[in-house]
Design a protein around this motif. Sequence first.
Motif, PDB file in Angstrom:
ATOM      1  N   LEU A 159       4.935  53.866 -10.760  1.00  0.00           N
ATOM      2  CA  LEU A 159       5.121  53.537  -9.347  1.00  0.00           C
ATOM      3  C   LEU A 159       3.999  54.146  -8.501  1.00  0.00           C
ATOM      4  O   LEU A 159       3.486  53.497  -7.582  1.00  0.00           O
ATOM      5  CB  LEU A 159       6.482  54.029  -8.859  1.00  0.00           C
ATOM      6  CG  LEU A 159       6.797  53.750  -7.392  1.00  0.00           C
ATOM      7  CD1 LEU A 159       6.825  52.251  -7.108  1.00  0.00           C
ATOM      8  CD2 LEU A 159       8.126  54.402  -6.993  1.00  0.00           C
ATOM      9  N   VAL A 160       3.611  55.368  -8.813  1.00  0.00           N
ATOM     10  CA  VAL A 160       2.503  56.015  -8.093  1.00  0.00           C
ATOM     11  C   VAL A 160       1.230  55.197  -8.235  1.00  0.00           C
ATOM     12  O   VAL A 160       0.508  54.952  -7.258  1.00  0.00           O
ATOM     13  CB  VAL A 160       2.292  57.459  -8.613  1.00  0.00           C
ATOM     14  CG1 VAL A 160       0.958  58.022  -8.137  1.00  0.00           C
ATOM     15  CG2 VAL A 160       3.432  58.359  -8.158  1.00  0.00           C
ATOM     16  N   ALA A 161       0.932  54.742  -9.451  1.00  0.00           N
ATOM     17  CA  ALA A 161      -0.274  53.932  -9.680  1.00  0.00           C
ATOM     18  C   ALA A 161      -0.185  52.602  -8.950  1.00  0.00           C
ATOM     19  O   ALA A 161      -1.181  52.109  -8.406  1.00  0.00           O
ATOM     20  CB  ALA A 161      -0.482  53.712 -11.179  1.00  0.00           C
ATOM     21  N   ILE A 166       8.579  56.580  -0.588  1.00  0.00           N
ATOM     22  CA  ILE A 166       8.218  57.742   0.218  1.00  0.00           C
ATOM     23  C   ILE A 166       7.861  58.911  -0.685  1.00  0.00           C
ATOM     24  O   ILE A 166       6.887  59.641  -0.443  1.00  0.00           O
ATOM     25  CB  ILE A 166       9.372  58.102   1.171  1.00  0.00           C
ATOM     26  CG1 ILE A 166       9.459  57.040   2.271  1.00  0.00           C
ATOM     27  CG2 ILE A 166       9.170  59.485   1.777  1.00  0.00           C
ATOM     28  CD1 ILE A 166      10.656  57.188   3.180  1.00  0.00           C
ATOM     29  N   GLN A 167       8.604  59.086  -1.769  1.00  0.00           N
ATOM     30  CA  GLN A 167       8.296  60.150  -2.722  1.00  0.00           C
ATOM     31  C   GLN A 167       6.918  59.934  -3.347  1.00  0.00           C
ATOM     32  O   GLN A 167       6.135  60.882  -3.509  1.00  0.00           O
ATOM     33  CB  GLN A 167       9.370  60.204  -3.807  1.00  0.00           C
ATOM     34  CG  GLN A 167       9.185  61.359  -4.799  1.00  0.00           C
ATOM     35  CD  GLN A 167      10.218  61.343  -5.904  1.00  0.00           C
ATOM     36  OE1 GLN A 167      10.682  60.273  -6.311  1.00  0.00           O
ATOM     37  NE2 GLN A 167      10.587  62.507  -6.399  1.00  0.00           N
ATOM     38  N   ALA A 168       6.597  58.680  -3.695  1.00  0.00           N
ATOM     39  CA  ALA A 168       5.285  58.376  -4.284  1.00  0.00           C
ATOM     40  C   ALA A 168       4.164  58.658  -3.290  1.00  0.00           C
ATOM     41  O   ALA A 168       3.104  59.189  -3.663  1.00  0.00           O
ATOM     42  CB  ALA A 168       5.243  56.923  -4.738  1.00  0.00           C
ATOM     43  N   PRO A 218       4.382  60.377   5.224  1.00  0.00           N
ATOM     44  CA  PRO A 218       5.142  59.317   5.887  1.00  0.00           C
ATOM     45  C   PRO A 218       5.975  59.874   7.047  1.00  0.00           C
ATOM     46  O   PRO A 218       6.567  60.949   6.926  1.00  0.00           O
ATOM     47  CB  PRO A 218       6.045  58.781   4.774  1.00  0.00           C
ATOM     48  CG  PRO A 218       5.399  59.212   3.503  1.00  0.00           C
ATOM     49  CD  PRO A 218       4.724  60.503   3.794  1.00  0.00           C
ATOM     50  N   VAL A 219       6.014  59.168   8.145  1.00  0.00           N
ATOM     51  CA  VAL A 219       6.770  59.627   9.308  1.00  0.00           C
ATOM     52  C   VAL A 219       8.265  59.580   8.999  1.00  0.00           C
ATOM     53  O   VAL A 219       8.732  58.790   8.182  1.00  0.00           O
ATOM     54  CB  VAL A 219       6.451  58.749  10.543  1.00  0.00           C
ATOM     55  CG1 VAL A 219       4.999  58.920  10.942  1.00  0.00           C
ATOM     56  CG2 VAL A 219       6.754  57.281  10.265  1.00  0.00           C
ATOM     57  N   ALA A 220       9.007  60.454   9.667  1.00  0.00           N
ATOM     58  CA  ALA A 220      10.437  60.573   9.389  1.00  0.00           C
ATOM     59  C   ALA A 220      11.184  59.266   9.654  1.00  0.00           C
ATOM     60  O   ALA A 220      12.196  58.977   9.001  1.00  0.00           O
ATOM     61  CB  ALA A 220      11.029  61.696  10.233  1.00  0.00           C
ATOM     62  N   VAL A 277       1.217  67.150 -10.615  1.00  0.00           N
ATOM     63  CA  VAL A 277       2.419  67.670  -9.967  1.00  0.00           C
ATOM     64  C   VAL A 277       3.638  67.285 -10.789  1.00  0.00           C
ATOM     65  O   VAL A 277       3.710  66.153 -11.291  1.00  0.00           O
ATOM     66  CB  VAL A 277       2.550  67.099  -8.533  1.00  0.00           C
ATOM     67  CG1 VAL A 277       3.823  67.627  -7.876  1.00  0.00           C
ATOM     68  CG2 VAL A 277       1.341  67.457  -7.686  1.00  0.00           C
ATOM     69  N   ARG A 278       4.567  68.206 -10.933  1.00  0.00           N
ATOM     70  CA  ARG A 278       5.824  67.872 -11.610  1.00  0.00           C
ATOM     71  C   ARG A 278       6.680  67.030 -10.686  1.00  0.00           C
ATOM     72  O   ARG A 278       6.925  67.404  -9.527  1.00  0.00           O
ATOM     73  CB  ARG A 278       6.563  69.152 -12.009  1.00  0.00           C
ATOM     74  CG  ARG A 278       6.060  69.720 -13.333  1.00  0.00           C
ATOM     75  CD  ARG A 278       6.769  70.978 -13.732  1.00  0.00           C
ATOM     76  NE  ARG A 278       8.226  70.843 -13.726  1.00  0.00           N
ATOM     77  CZ  ARG A 278       9.037  71.786 -14.208  1.00  0.00           C
ATOM     78  NH1 ARG A 278       8.533  72.878 -14.741  1.00  0.00           N
ATOM     79  NH2 ARG A 278      10.353  71.627 -14.168  1.00  0.00           N
ATOM     80  N   ALA A 279       7.117  65.890 -11.196  1.00  0.00           N
ATOM     81  CA  ALA A 279       7.890  64.961 -10.375  1.00  0.00           C
ATOM     82  C   ALA A 279       9.214  65.564  -9.901  1.00  0.00           C
ATOM     83  O   ALA A 279       9.740  65.183  -8.864  1.00  0.00           O
ATOM     84  CB  ALA A 279       8.154  63.675 -11.150  1.00  0.00           C
TER      85      ALA A 279
END
Length: 303
Positions: A25-27, A258-260, A268-270, A298-300
């Motif tokens: 998903l990050v990629a 948002i996590q990615a 990302p804005v709230a 980074v550890r997910a």
Amino acid sequence: MNLAKKKTVGRFAPSPTGTLHFGSLVAAVGSYVLARQAAGKWLLRMEDIDTPRVVPGAADSILAELEAYGFEWDGDVLYQSSRFERYEEVLQWLRSRGLLFDCGCTRKEILASAPAPGEEGPRYPGTCRQGLPPGRHPRAQRIKVPDGLFCFIDGVFGAVEQHLADAVGDFVLKRADGIYAYQLAVVIDDIDCGVNQVVRGADLLSSTARQIYLHACFDAVPPKYIHLPLALGGDDEKLSKRHGDFGLDHNDQSANLIQALKFLGQNPVADLSGAPAEEILRWAIDNFVLKDIPQVPVRADQL
């Protein structure tokens, strides 16, 4: 002289060996946002060339998941499994120019005779480079690697260099089991599709010199490379299919996107919390900052 700037063509190329996990998903997010930010195309390719590892139905699952996350790709999905004839044609072209040779060595023999360890295992010692020794039969097909330094500027990691002959040696383009090697397929696919921006995980950083060399063999300009930090599992190893979805609830696309983005150093804005996936991607296209992407993995589970 034509000074017109070429349109950016990016791509996402998952392997259908399981469902979409966080690293994939990050990629997807990184490649999609950077292509769209440049008003470019975003192509989708299924890297199903290693057929024994392909999980039935996984490709369809990945496509459905990408659609649910709001991704829109240009053109038809390219399946490497439909390209074997093209890969064979390229191999014969390389052979006709004296760049390809048959190798009769087993992995065990290479390990025993390698002069030094390479970056991804034993460096090929050149046993069959000048022809198969008497009594040996061809197994893999390898390309001759020149002596010299390969350098490029990565969009995240900056200046990278590799002495390919010392780090890898003559590398395989068709394996002993008859499967075309990733290094060959990815380069030919990128050239044929006009890809000029490659955004992918940093685990492929060490493959880039090989791919730049192959581009040179075909007199093709290599794409701009942008390698993203690796997402690690709880065992501090690269997040992969063996970690499962790693907590991804594919019914909560907004939270996952948002996590990615946070993983990629963005803020990302709230107000985006709980927003539709398409809205989050639009925000990312407008606000993504390349220089904010970190280099460190980074550890997910610690985001």
